[in-house]
Design a protein around this motif. Sequence first.
Motif, short mmCIF file in Angstrom:
data_model
loop_
_atom_site.label_atom_id
_atom_site.label_comp_id
_atom_site.label_asym_id
_atom_site.label_seq_id
_atom_site.Cartn_x
_atom_site.Cartn_y
_atom_site.Cartn_z
N LEU A 248 38.13 -8.74 -98.70
CA LEU A 248 37.13 -9.51 -99.44
C LEU A 248 35.94 -8.62 -99.77
O LEU A 248 35.46 -7.89 -98.91
CB LEU A 248 36.64 -10.69 -98.59
N CYS A 249 35.47 -8.70 -101.00
CA CYS A 249 34.26 -7.97 -101.36
C CYS A 249 33.08 -8.58 -100.62
O CYS A 249 33.15 -9.71 -100.12
CB CYS A 249 34.04 -8.01 -102.87
N CYS A 250 31.99 -7.84 -100.55
CA CYS A 250 30.83 -8.32 -99.81
C CYS A 250 30.28 -9.62 -100.40
O CYS A 250 29.81 -10.48 -99.67
CB CYS A 250 29.75 -7.25 -99.74
N GLY A 251 30.38 -9.79 -101.73
CA GLY A 251 29.88 -11.00 -102.36
C GLY A 251 30.61 -12.25 -101.90
O GLY A 251 30.01 -13.24 -101.51
N LEU A 252 31.94 -12.20 -101.93
CA LEU A 252 32.73 -13.36 -101.53
C LEU A 252 32.68 -13.55 -100.01
O LEU A 252 32.53 -14.67 -99.53
CB LEU A 252 34.18 -13.22 -102.00
N ALA A 253 32.78 -12.48 -99.26
CA ALA A 253 32.74 -12.58 -97.80
C ALA A 253 31.41 -13.17 -97.33
O ALA A 253 31.36 -13.90 -96.34
CB ALA A 253 32.97 -11.21 -97.16
N GLY A 254 30.35 -12.87 -98.04
CA GLY A 254 29.04 -13.41 -97.68
C GLY A 254 28.89 -14.89 -97.98
O GLY A 254 28.01 -15.55 -97.44
N LYS A 255 29.75 -15.41 -98.84
CA LYS A 255 29.70 -16.84 -99.18
C LYS A 255 30.58 -17.69 -98.28
O LYS A 255 30.42 -18.90 -98.22
CB LYS A 255 30.15 -17.05 -100.63
N ASP B 185 29.54 -21.24 -99.33
CA ASP B 185 28.21 -21.37 -99.93
C ASP B 185 28.27 -20.74 -101.32
O ASP B 185 27.72 -19.68 -101.57
CB ASP B 185 27.18 -20.66 -99.05
N GLY B 186 29.01 -21.38 -102.20
CA GLY B 186 29.19 -20.85 -103.54
C GLY B 186 29.65 -21.93 -104.50
O GLY B 186 29.82 -23.08 -104.12
N GLY B 187 29.90 -21.54 -105.71
CA GLY B 187 30.31 -22.48 -106.74
C GLY B 187 31.81 -22.73 -106.76
O GLY B 187 32.54 -22.31 -105.87
N ARG B 188 32.24 -23.40 -107.82
CA ARG B 188 33.65 -23.77 -107.95
C ARG B 188 34.58 -22.57 -107.99
O ARG B 188 35.65 -22.59 -107.39
CB ARG B 188 33.86 -24.60 -109.22
N GLN B 189 34.18 -21.53 -108.68
CA GLN B 189 35.04 -20.36 -108.80
C GLN B 189 35.24 -19.67 -107.45
O GLN B 189 36.36 -19.29 -107.09
CB GLN B 189 34.49 -19.37 -109.83
N ALA B 190 34.18 -19.50 -106.69
CA ALA B 190 34.29 -18.87 -105.37
C ALA B 190 35.14 -19.73 -104.44
O ALA B 190 35.98 -19.22 -103.70
CB ALA B 190 32.90 -18.65 -104.77
N ARG B 191 34.94 -21.04 -104.48
CA ARG B 191 35.72 -21.95 -103.65
C ARG B 191 37.20 -21.90 -104.06
O ARG B 191 38.08 -21.86 -103.19
CB ARG B 191 35.18 -23.36 -103.76
N ALA B 192 37.49 -21.88 -105.35
CA ALA B 192 38.87 -21.82 -105.82
C ALA B 192 39.55 -20.53 -105.35
O ALA B 192 40.72 -20.55 -104.94
CB ALA B 192 38.92 -21.93 -107.34
N ARG B 193 38.83 -19.42 -105.38
CA ARG B 193 39.40 -18.14 -104.92
C ARG B 193 39.71 -18.20 -103.44
O ARG B 193 40.75 -17.73 -102.98
CB ARG B 193 38.44 -16.99 -105.21
N MET B 194 38.79 -18.78 -102.65
CA MET B 194 39.00 -18.90 -101.21
C MET B 194 40.24 -19.75 -100.91
O MET B 194 41.09 -19.37 -100.11
CB MET B 194 37.77 -19.51 -100.55
N LEU B 195 40.35 -20.88 -101.58
CA LEU B 195 41.49 -21.77 -101.35
C LEU B 195 42.80 -21.13 -101.80
O LEU B 195 43.83 -21.29 -101.15
CB LEU B 195 41.26 -23.10 -102.07
N ALA B 196 42.77 -20.37 -102.88
CA ALA B 196 43.97 -19.69 -103.37
C ALA B 196 44.47 -18.64 -102.37
O ALA B 196 45.67 -18.36 -102.31
CB ALA B 196 43.70 -19.04 -104.72
#
Length: 93
Positions: free
Chosen positions: A61-68, A20-31
């Motif tokens: 994972l920081c709370c911001g990314l983990a929450g997404k 539940d985030g933008g391109r940057q958050a999705r790219a980090r998750m996939l990486a």
Amino acid sequence: MQKPLTEFPTGSVVRISGIDGGRQARARMLAMGMTPGCPVTVLTGGPNGCRVRVRGSDVVLCCGLAGKILAVPDESDEGPRCTCCPGPRARAS
């Protein structure tokens, strides 16, 4: 039902169902190897962030990314399933 990774207790085995985030958050998750359907073990959970094991590596994972990161319990029939990760619930394509 899918919910943020921060809402799963320590010891949970979940599958990533989306982000539940933008391109940057999705790219980090996939990486980090966190692709939809991939099983993840929550080593330390909570609203302040998470430490998880994914594809044999521990990731903090920081709370911001983990929450997404949205996930479902591994035993759930909801969401995608990874075909490359070993495990009794993985389905071959």
